[in-house]
Design an enzyme around this catalytic site. Sequence first.
Site, PDB file in Angstrom:
ATOM      1  CE  LYS A  35      -0.432  -0.129   4.967  1.00  0.00           C
ATOM      2  NZ  LYS A  35      -1.408  -0.699   5.991  1.00  0.00           N
ATOM      3  CE1 TYR A 253      15.474  30.952   5.934  1.00  0.00           C
ATOM      4  CE2 TYR A 253      15.486  28.621   5.265  1.00  0.00           C
ATOM      5  CZ  TYR A 253      15.427  29.891   5.034  1.00  0.00           C
ATOM      6  OH  TYR A 253      15.060  30.122   3.799  1.00  0.00           O
ATOM      7  CG  MET A 305      11.410  23.732   0.572  1.00  0.00           C
ATOM      8  SD  MET A 305      10.287  25.090  -0.478  1.00  0.00           S
ATOM      9  CE  MET A 305       9.374  25.861   0.582  1.00  0.00           C
TER      10      MET A 305
HETATM   11  C1  LIG Z   1      -0.305  -1.892   6.844  1.00  0.00           C
HETATM   12  C2  LIG Z   1      -1.065  -3.102   7.139  1.00  0.00           C
HETATM   13  C3  LIG Z   1      -0.312  -4.217   7.174  1.00  0.00           C
HETATM   14  C4  LIG Z   1       1.362  -4.166   7.480  1.00  0.00           C
HETATM   15  O1  LIG Z   1       1.814  -3.769   8.558  1.00  0.00           O
HETATM   16  P1  LIG Z   1       3.176  -3.678   8.717  1.00  0.00           P
HETATM   17  O2  LIG Z   1       3.220  -3.077  10.197  1.00  0.00           O
HETATM   18  O3  LIG Z   1       3.850  -2.717   8.008  1.00  0.00           O
HETATM   19  O4  LIG Z   1       3.975  -4.863   8.656  1.00  0.00           O
HETATM   20  C5  LIG Z   1      -1.018  -5.492   7.505  1.00  0.00           C
HETATM   21  N1  LIG Z   1      -2.078  -5.723   7.574  1.00  0.00           N
HETATM   22  C6  LIG Z   1      -2.986  -4.697   7.503  1.00  0.00           C
HETATM   23  C7  LIG Z   1      -4.491  -4.501   7.477  1.00  0.00           C
HETATM   24  C8  LIG Z   1      -2.434  -3.264   7.165  1.00  0.00           C
HETATM   25  O5  LIG Z   1      -3.151  -2.114   6.966  1.00  0.00           O
END
Ligand SMILES: *Cc1c(COP(=O)(O)O)cnc(C)c1O
Length: 360
Positions: A35, A253, A305
């Site tokens: 994801k 800064y 930045m």
């Molecule tokens: C993001 C996610 C994972 C993976 O989590 P990690 O801590 O990165 O291993 C697993 N299951 C679900 C439902 C998630 O949303």
Amino acid sequence: MPRPIHARIHVSALRNNLAVVRAHAPSARVWSVIKANAYGHGIRNVYEGLRGTDGFALLDLDEALLLRSLGWQGPVLLLEGFFSTRDLDLVSRHHLATVVHNEEQLRLLEAHRGRRAIEVLLKINTGMNRLGFAPSQLQDAWTRLSALPFVSGITLMSHFANADENDGVAHQLSTFEKARAGIPGPASLANSAAILWHPATHHDWVRPGIILYGASPTGRQADIAASGLQAAMSLCSELIAVQVVARGDTVGYGSTYTASRKTRIGIVACGYADGYPRHARGSGRERTPVLVNGQRCRLAGRVSMDMLAVELPAHCDAGPGSPVTLWGPGLPIDEVAASAGTIGYELMCALAPRIPVQAD
Ligand SMILES: *Cc1c(COP(=O)(O)O)cnc(C)c1O
């Protein structure tokens, strides 16, 4: 000439990390979680290194379709499921597996008239209180799903809130086991932390995310030091200038860094617009580490930045053009994150779109 900043994705590290997952959970199948554009690494860039997985899990239909266009014909799981009838048609057409976590999704499925098989992961809320049916609703949801002719299989699923703690899964695991008593089918629970530290949760499918990319689920590098995981991303740049400052001079800064002696300051083409955290410590003790010419240096002053400054050690002869590593093998992203009050997850995902990324 473009700015010298770039990210590299290490395909062999991804392959290695998937093997580490399999060694920890030898009897489970693996949903590799990609994801958020593969935690900032880029789905295209991680595909080669992770194609030995059993399935990919992600959120966006676009990302799922990209995977299909790359040639992946195996399982793809939508971790939040679908949001509309149109989505559901795409789920069916592209043979995606979907989480079902609420009544709305259940109703959309009951109204669906497609014939193609759809694989479902039925999500139970065991205490995270984010997504999922209450344990008391599980039997009903399962019965309704089972009655749909196109539902080809139902895996029971839940997600841990505290798997990075010692007894962080006990309560949720027992809630899960009680809730599913008498309901047949495979189960999927374990995120990265549970894969590493709670073997009793592995069940049929594990869901590693962060450890595939070589960072720690706890944010502490020491916790994964012995695991054999390797950093999958390097963020690299170069020095573009050097300033010689006198004792008492300040840098950047807010003038938060003051030289305690005559010091060479290297200016790096990397700033918060590249995704480098502005909160990285650049003054006082334990300033954020940066590698210049492979040598550990420390941040000097606030990150701006497009640039940041590092204190060059006395014997370091680095100059404009010298290579800089912001994180990667040799400088764990967890260490940089800790110095900025966050975790590796956030830094990876924050990698700015303007940075060219290449897989090696
Ligand atoms: C993001 C996610 C994972 C993976 O989590 P990690 O801590 O990165 O291993 C697993 N299951 C679900 C439902 C998630 O949303």
